[in-house]
Scaffold this motif. Structure first.
Motif, PDB file in Angstrom:
ATOM      1  N   MET A  24       0.809  -1.205   0.000  1.00 29.38           N
ATOM      2  CA  MET A  24       0.000   0.000   0.000  1.00 29.38           C
ATOM      3  C   MET A  24       0.846   1.260   0.000  1.00 29.38           C
ATOM      4  N   SER A  25       2.135   1.120   0.220  1.00 27.82           N
ATOM      5  CA  SER A  25       2.921   2.339   0.295  1.00 27.82           C
ATOM      6  C   SER A  25       3.995   2.380  -0.789  1.00 27.82           C
ATOM      7  N   LYS A  61       5.570   3.693  -3.828  1.00 28.94           N
ATOM      8  CA  LYS A  61       5.415   4.914  -4.600  1.00 28.94           C
ATOM      9  C   LYS A  61       6.089   4.822  -5.945  1.00 28.94           C
ATOM     10  N   LEU A  85       8.831  -4.241 -12.039  1.00 37.13           N
ATOM     11  CA  LEU A  85       7.846  -4.483 -13.075  1.00 37.13           C
ATOM     12  C   LEU A  85       8.127  -5.820 -13.752  1.00 37.13           C
ATOM     13  N   VAL A 101       5.610  -9.055 -13.914  1.00 37.88           N
ATOM     14  CA  VAL A 101       5.173  -9.674 -15.163  1.00 37.88           C
ATOM     15  C   VAL A 101       5.560 -11.150 -15.161  1.00 37.88           C
ATOM     16  N   PHE A 158       3.252 -13.038 -12.976  1.00 37.99           N
ATOM     17  CA  PHE A 158       1.960 -13.118 -13.614  1.00 37.99           C
ATOM     18  C   PHE A 158       1.901 -14.280 -14.597  1.00 37.99           C
ATOM     19  N   ASP A 211     -12.607 -15.545   4.724  1.00 32.80           N
ATOM     20  CA  ASP A 211     -12.989 -14.711   3.594  1.00 32.80           C
ATOM     21  C   ASP A 211     -11.983 -14.864   2.461  1.00 32.80           C
ATOM     22  N   LEU A 267     -12.851 -18.202   0.772  1.00 34.24           N
ATOM     23  CA  LEU A 267     -14.040 -18.076  -0.069  1.00 34.24           C
ATOM     24  C   LEU A 267     -13.713 -17.287  -1.337  1.00 34.24           C
ATOM     25  N   GLN A 277     -14.064 -18.567  -5.089  1.00 33.31           N
ATOM     26  CA  GLN A 277     -14.980 -17.856  -5.978  1.00 33.31           C
ATOM     27  C   GLN A 277     -14.253 -17.375  -7.221  1.00 33.31           C
ATOM     28  N   THR A 324     -19.200 -20.357   6.112  1.00 38.29           N
ATOM     29  CA  THR A 324     -18.559 -20.446   4.797  1.00 38.29           C
ATOM     30  C   THR A 324     -18.990 -21.724   4.087  1.00 38.29           C
ATOM     31  N   GLU A 350      -6.156 -11.001  17.218  1.00 39.53           N
ATOM     32  CA  GLU A 350      -4.787 -11.453  17.037  1.00 39.53           C
ATOM     33  C   GLU A 350      -4.032 -11.329  18.357  1.00 39.53           C
TER      34      GLU A 350
END
Lengths: 298, 352
Positions: free
Chosen positions: B1-2, B4, B11, B15, B18, B66, B69, B73, B88, B217
């Motif tokens: 999330m951080s 920048k 990259l 890839v 992926f 979650d 699931l 899904q 679940t 936790e």
């Protein structure tokens, strides 16, 4: 003519991979998120594809009463405002701490500059989660800070530091401070020190020099730093979860809750869009500001 | 999330990852892939199963149901046996995500204790078998509570004595907290009545200033470190606290104590269906189930496993639920969307 054509082709080929990455990893997911936010809600998770509904956006401000009429509900607005407030606070504290740090760094010898920049980036070698857990050890009742204070006899009962909004602000500031220091350092480092000397020659006081010479020159860095701190703070998830004690949600946690336990994907996606909008607004605001100040100083 | 700045090397890496994820799904026979909570399956059993059957077993872990699931899904992951909890499991059965493995016709199915031969959502146990079960109550440290003794009631948690105000830790689980508050107020946990939901909210809002934190936790460490004298907790965690602090008491509140069951099931598109069925049948053997309990600290649902249990498990009422508490146990119920919506609203109001 032929040469120019092939140049355009080469240009297209060179841009292609970057455009494909942005398309696949940014544009398509964003469109998917926008699409999900206007789908019907499947109560066991997921969405009912093809069933259009604006319920998710209504839910941000209104809630359904028993008879299905709408009533105003400020709970979500409150959570969003709190996120904005905490992010703002984080940005201000980071600026207050980061600017002097960057100024100090920028005025050292080149050898020291390199070492100091390295030290600022050092925390990134450790995972964000680990760094937040470290703050738990420092802030908790029998942790390092309370332990030291009571050993010194300053306090008899541990101060409630952990699981407060203050703890969240501290954690966020610590996490994102380097993003404030580095851009400001980058703009100050380029600064011509002779300007400062001239200011002194013209009988400017230290404060005047700072206000009239140094800060205006650092504005691009300050703006960039503020964006880089404010934006990730707004979406923070880990820090409020760990240091806030789960008592108060931020928008990141609210979104997590919708995709997790609450199983309301459209609402989660709608909140994601809202978060994006908030970020866009703040970016536009800063961009305009940068443009204005840039015009004034030149 | 951080993140920048994305460097070209990052990259290239992403890839690479992926494309790698597309080529990793070719699975050979004689293999078995488990997907479970972390630290929730004994490594010794993996080795034993390999030794007995020659099937190579691997295990992956998730951090929440979650995640489980969402992963299924999104289309599989190539797992053969998964370990969903009741809610679940119900969703998975309803959505046709599981294989009808005919568990109730398996050889070892008769080993199961009667109450576990059925579960809401899979009443005939065609799709699932129980793995571990446990309860949600609270734990306290007698040395740090007034008089060294608390009532066996949710009152101690929801309307705490003055000495304990501000020192209470709650699980950060919407459903567990809602259910416990509902038991205490004598309200049906699947209520659709906004007035009753309001009562629950009032109770929780009044309790909130007295709560030190909501967190699921590190509950074990928190009790051992003495950071809180009173913690809403799962019984297996309470058992593990006792290993370091033998005096702590696990309470089965008299108004009602949720018990939950984690199950074993086979995804519809499992690559090794036969191995998966054989594995689940094997897991219902008393000595095997006991080994799993010895590791996790939770009870299993297999008759005759008691003699294989470690002594400290047998002796701990937190794990080995005393007979006279059995009427306090409340099973999982599948609530209506309307009720779930009320629950979520109450939780959000509590946290806003």
């Amino acid at each position: 003519m032929a040469g120019r054509l092939s140049r355009t082709k080469i240009r297209a080929l060179l841009i292609g991979p970057a455009a494909a990455v942005i398309g696949i990893f940014v544009v398509i997911p964003l469109m998917l998120m926008a699409w999900i936010s206007i789908q019907g809600r499947d109560y066991s998770g997921g969405v009912i594809w093809g069933e259009l509904s604006g319920e998710a956006y209504l839910r941000m401000i209104f809630e359904r009463e028993l008879d299905d009429s709408l009533a105003v509900n400020f709970n979500y607005v409150l959570i969003i405002l709190r996120s904005v407030w905490l992010s703002f606070l984080t940005t201000v504290i980071s600026l207050l701490v980061g600017f002097p740090t960057a100024l100090f760094m920028a005025t050292r010898t080149p050898k020291w500059k390199a070492i100091l920049v390295f030290m600022v980036t050092l925390p990134f070698w450790t995972n964000l989660l680990v760094r937040n857990y470290a703050w738990i050890l420092l802030l908790r009742d029998h942790g390092a800070i309370n332990g030291t204070l009571s050993w010194l006899g300053i306090i008899s009962e541990p101060l409630p530091l952990l699981h407060t909004q203050l703890a969240v602000a501290i954690g966020l500031t610590y996490s994102f401070l380097p993003f404030m220091v580095l851009p400001i350092y980058a703009s100050l480092e380029k600064m011509d020190l002779r300007l400062v000397e001239s200011a002194f020659d013209l009988y400017a006081t230290r404060l005047m020099t700072l206000r009239r010479i140094i800060i205006p020159l650092a504005v691009p860095g300050i703006v960039a730093g503020c964006i880089l701190v404010f934006v990730p703070s707004l979406g923070a998830y880990v820090t409020p979860e760990l240091l806030g004690g789960g008592k108060t949600l931020m928008i990141g946690n609210l979104i997590g809750l919708q995709f997790g336990a609450a199983r309301n994907w459209p609402f989660g996606a709608a909140l994601g869009i809202l978060l994006l909008a908030l970020v866009m607004i703040s970016l536009t605001f800063y961009a305009l500001k940068l443009k204005n100040t840039g015009g004034n100083t030149q | 999330m951080s993140k920048k700045y994305i460097k070209p090397s990052h990259l290239a890496l992403s890839v690479g990852l992926f494309s790698a994820s597309f080529s990793g799904s070719a699975l050979a026979a004689g293999e078995l892939h488990l997907y479970n909570w972390s630290n929730y399956f004994p490594p010794t059993l993996l080795e034993l199963y390999e030794k007995e059957t020659g099937t190579k077993v691997t295990i992956d872990s998730y951090a929440s149901e979650d995640d489980l699931l969402a992963k299924l899904q999104a289309g599989g992951g190539g797992y053969d046996v998964i370990f969903p909890g009741a809610s679940t499991l119900g969703i998975m059965v309803e959505k046709g995500m599981l294989a009808n493995a005919g568990i109730n016709e398996m050889e070892n199915f008769s080993n199961l204790l009667a109450p576990f031969q059925t579960i809401a959502g899979d009443e005939n146990r065609k799709y699932s078998a129980p793995y571990m079960w446990g309860t949600t109550g609270f734990t306290y440290d007698p040395a740090s509570v007034p008089g060294g003794n608390l009532e066996e009631s949710w009152k101690e948690l929801f309307e705490p004595r003055d000495e304990l105000k501000g020192k209470i830790a709650m699980l950060n689980e919407m459903t567990d907290v809602w259910n416990s508050a509902a038991y205490y107020k004598g309200i049906d946990k699947c209520t659709e009545d906004p007035a009753e939901a309001q009562e629950i909210l009032d109770l929780l809002m009044a309790q909130k200033p007295d709560v030190k934190l909501y967190s699921s936790e590190g509950t074990i460490d928190r009790m051992i470190a003495g950071e809180v004298p009173l913690h809403m907790q799962w019984n297996g965690a309470a058992h593990r606290v006792k290993a370091k602090k033998p005096d702590v008491v696990y309470v089965y509140p008299k108004e009602g104590t949720s018990f939950w069951v984690d199950n074993m099931a086979i995804p519809k598109d499992a690559p090794n269906m036969d191995e998966a069925k054989a594995f689940i049948n094997w897991m219902m053997r008393p000595d095997i189930a006991a080994e799993a309990s010895n590791y996790t600290g939770y009870s299993n649902a297999v008759k005759g496993s008691g003699e294989f249990l470690k002594e400290d498990l047998k002796a701990d009422p937190a794990v080995n639920t005393p007979e006279n508490y059995s009427d306090r146990l409340r099973a999982y119920k599948s609530c209506s969307p309307k009720s779930k919506d009320l629950r979520e609203k109450v939780w959000t109001k509590l946290k806003s």
